[in-house]
Every structure is written in structure tokens, then in C-alpha cells.
Design an enzyme around this catalytic site. Structure first.
Site, PDB file in Angstrom:
ATOM      1  N   ARG A 104      -4.237   0.499 -10.140  1.00  0.00           N
ATOM      2  CA  ARG A 104      -3.881   1.567  -9.200  1.00  0.00           C
ATOM      3  C   ARG A 104      -4.765   2.756  -9.540  1.00  0.00           C
ATOM      4  NH1 ARG A 104       1.924   3.775  -7.129  1.00  0.00           N
ATOM      5  NH2 ARG A 104       1.675   1.811  -6.004  1.00  0.00           N
ATOM      6  N   HIS A 131      -3.371  -0.428   0.366  1.00  0.00           N
ATOM      7  CA  HIS A 131      -2.237  -0.827  -0.480  1.00  0.00           C
ATOM      8  C   HIS A 131      -1.781  -2.227  -0.036  1.00  0.00           C
ATOM      9  CE1 HIS A 131       0.998  -0.592  -3.206  1.00  0.00           C
ATOM     10  NE2 HIS A 131       1.788   0.289  -2.620  1.00  0.00           N
ATOM     11  N   GLN A 134       1.753  -3.919  -0.899  1.00  0.00           N
ATOM     12  CA  GLN A 134       2.891  -3.415  -0.121  1.00  0.00           C
ATOM     13  C   GLN A 134       3.073  -4.240   1.147  1.00  0.00           C
ATOM     14  OE1 GLN A 134       4.979  -0.710  -0.966  1.00  0.00           O
ATOM     15  NE2 GLN A 134       6.165  -1.659   0.662  1.00  0.00           N
ATOM     16  N   ASP A 219       5.565   6.624   6.204  1.00  0.00           N
ATOM     17  CA  ASP A 219       5.242   6.884   4.800  1.00  0.00           C
ATOM     18  C   ASP A 219       5.171   8.398   4.641  1.00  0.00           C
ATOM     19  OD1 ASP A 219       4.409   6.618   2.158  1.00  0.00           O
ATOM     20  OD2 ASP A 219       2.370   5.977   2.645  1.00  0.00           O
ATOM     21  N   CYS A 259       7.572   2.352   2.564  1.00  0.00           N
ATOM     22  CA  CYS A 259       7.187   1.758   1.268  1.00  0.00           C
ATOM     23  C   CYS A 259       7.893   2.429   0.097  1.00  0.00           C
ATOM     24  CB  CYS A 259       5.677   1.815   1.097  1.00  0.00           C
ATOM     25  SG  CYS A 259       5.005   3.491   1.078  1.00  0.00           S
ATOM     26  N   ARG A 287       8.751  -6.584  -3.216  1.00  0.00           N
ATOM     27  CA  ARG A 287       7.518  -6.374  -3.978  1.00  0.00           C
ATOM     28  C   ARG A 287       7.457  -7.387  -5.116  1.00  0.00           C
ATOM     29  NH1 ARG A 287       4.987  -1.503  -3.898  1.00  0.00           N
ATOM     30  NH2 ARG A 287       3.367  -2.704  -4.954  1.00  0.00           N
TER      31      ARG A 287
END
Ligand code: CP
Ligand code: NVA
Length: 301
Positions: A104, A131, A134, A219, A259, A287
Site C-alpha cells: 500500500r 484499489h 477492494q 467513498d 469501502c 476482503r
């Protein structure tokens, strides 16, 4: 065969992604039934985090534990990564010791450079641009609740950010229609929109954008690294909050996803996460299952 990486959803074939979703659902059932499955025994995942995380860190660590392997958490604060050791060198050294690396970071190029010099699979655990992990969980969640997402209409309300970019890639790979509803100046990357012209559209008006949507997604307005823009963004996005009233304009069986982490009172109303159409807790749990499917696919024998 050369090492496979997962830097964006386009690194796997559509069929392979479809397999991962089904496998994630299967692995979830196996876990619920208490069946042990340890395809990564004695394997180690290196986990580099240059940004904060709750879900991603915990889901990858738990995934490796459940698979009989282990994980090593690496932060720039206490490794040589934070003191300027070149990414290329770190990649070569780490991939001689671990069996996979999850990163990340900020710049997507850093991730690509790392992958280029890594002899083991590299997974994008979020960059400023994408991402993809996700999206595996999100597509799994939609599939569990409503069946195939193919041919459905999905509406993204909010910033054209990293998660939105991965939704654009998902529209291509999972074959659905995506409407992006962002205020002017906050659209997703033009090259991605251009590439998916016909499948992905921009609509400024939230009520029009969500009409007939089977899924509404949002988001945060300011992503990690954009903390200084928080005030400017809060004002630009004022009319782009997802609420039960906005969801009423979508299809009757519409679902809502985020998310997380979420900012109640900003991109969502105070009551949105508790609305019966919200599946955010399943989404967060998935996840784990989706990344287990990914780890098994990339690192399993
Ligand atoms: N959704 C997500 O990636 O959450 P974290 O930042 O907590 O990992
Ligand atoms: N767009 C958000 C997602 C967090 C999981 C960010 O990059 O901060």
C-alpha cells in the site's frame, strides 16, 4: 511461467477474475463449516504499508494465518524503505525471502517498479490510482446478494478516485454499465473514461445518475494524502451525499456499498450505513475471503 502480479484488475483475465469470485464464496463457506484449508503452509507474505489501514492489514494477516502461512508487517517508519533504500533494491532483497508481497503506497509507479524487480507475486493493496483488492470483495458481495453483476447498472457517487478507477476497470472485466457522478473537476482519469467509452458515463446530477441502478457506491471525499484539500472538497461535494432518500431514486432492489472508513455527515448521511440496502459489513468481511482466493491463486502451487 513468469511471476503473476495483481497491480490492477487488468492483470488477470476476465475468466480468472470470475473464478476468484466463485472461489472466494467457496472459501467463505469452508471457513464457516470449520474446514481447515492450508494451501500456503510455510509461506510468508511481506506487507508494506506506507499509508494507514485497518481492513486491508487485518484481512491479509488473517488470510495468511488461516492458510497456514505467516505475514511480516513492514512500515517505512522502521525499515530502510523510509530511509531512502531504493525500491528496486528492496524488491530484490524481499523477494529472496518472502513468497509474496502486498504493498500500500502513494505512487502507482512505485508499485510497478517494485513488481518489475520482484521475483515473487506483488499485490496492490491501494495506490493513489487503484484499489483492485477492494473490487474483488465488492463484486463478491454483489454476487452473494443479487447474483451476477453482468449487464447491471452501477452508480458511483463522489470523487473520481482510486476506488472509482478500479470500478471502471471492473466494469470492463465483469461487463456492467457504470455511471460516475462527480462534481466538475473531480472526474476519474480521462484516459480510463475514454478507454471505456460506451460502458462508463459521467452524469453530474445524483438523482438522474442513480436512476435504475442496482448498486450505488461511494467513498470519502478526501483520500489519504489529500488531507489538506478537505475543506475545499467538502464544499465541492456538498450535493453529492448518499442518503436513503437518494437510494429511493435507484432500482427497487438496489444495494449500497462503501469501502470504508466512512465519514457520516459527509459522503453519506448519518443513517446510511444502517439502512437495509447497505451491505457494507458483508463488503468489509469479504476482503478476507476475496483476498484468500487471490493469495491462493497467485502463491499456491
Ligand atoms: N477499505 C479499505 O481498504 O480499508 P482500510 O484502509 O482500513 O484498509
Ligand atoms: N479512497 C480512499 C480509500 C480508502 C480505503 C483513500 O485512498 O484514502
Amino acid at each position: 511461467m513468469s511471476t503473476r502480479h495483481f497491480l490492477t484488475l487488468l492483470d488477470l483475465e476476465a475468466e480468472e477474475l470470475g473464478y476468484l469470485i466463485q472461489r472466494a464464496i467457496e472459501l467463505k463457506t469452508m471457513l464457516r463449516q470449520g474446514r481447515r484449508h492450508e494451501p500456503l503452509r510455510n509461506q510468508t507474505l511481506g506487507m508494506i504499508f506506507e499509508k494507514s489501514s485497518t481492513r486491508t492489514r487485518v484481512s491479509f494477516e488473517v488470510a495468511m494465518t488461516q492458510f497456514g502461512g505467516a505475514s511480516v508487517f513492514l512500515s517505512p517508519r522502521d525499515t530502510q524503505l523510509g530511509r531512502g533504500e531504493p525500491v528496486e533494491d528492496s524488491a530484490r532483497v524481499l523477494s529472496r525471502m518472502v513468497d509474496g508481497v502486498m504493498i500500500r503506497t502513494f505512487s502507482h509507479e512505485t508499485l510497478e517498479t517494485f513488481a518489475k524487480h520482484s521475483s515473487v507475486p506483488v499485490i496492490n493493496a491501494l495506490t493513489d490510482e487503484f484499489h483492485p483488492c477492494q473490487l474483488l470483495a465488492d463484486i463478491q458481495t454483489f454476487t452473494e446478494h443479487r447474483g451476477s453483476i453482468r449487464g447491471r447498472k452501477v452508480t458511483w457517487v463522489g470523487d473520481g478516485n482510486n476506488v472509482c478507477h478500479s470500478w471502471i476497470n471492473a466494469a470492463r472485466q465483469f461487463d456492467f454499465e457504470l455511471v460516475v457522478c462527480a462534481p466538475e473537476g473531480f472526474d476519474p482519469r480521462a484516459d480510463l473514461l475514454e478507454r471505456e467509452r460506451g460502458r462508463v458515463q459521467v452524469e453530474r446530477d445524483p438523482e438522474r445518475a442513480v436512476k435504475d441502478a442496482s448498486l450505488v457506491v461511494t467513498d470519502v471525499w478526501a483520500s489519504m494524502g489529500q488531507e489538506d484539500e478537505q475543506a475545499r472538497r467538502a464544499s465541492a461535494f456538498r450535493d453529492y451525499q448518499v442518503s436513503p432518500a437518494l437510494m429511493d431514486q435507484a432500482a427497487d432492489d438496489a444495494l449500497f456499498m462503501h469501502c470504508l472508513p466512512a465519514h457520516r455527515g459527509e459522503e453519506i448521511s448519518e443513517d446510511m450505513l444502517e439502512d437495509p440496502r447497505s451491505v457494507v459489513w458483508d463488503e468489509a468481511e469479504n476482503r478476507l475471503h476475496a483476498q484468500k482466493a487471490l493469495l491462493e491463486f497467485l502463491m499456491g502451487s
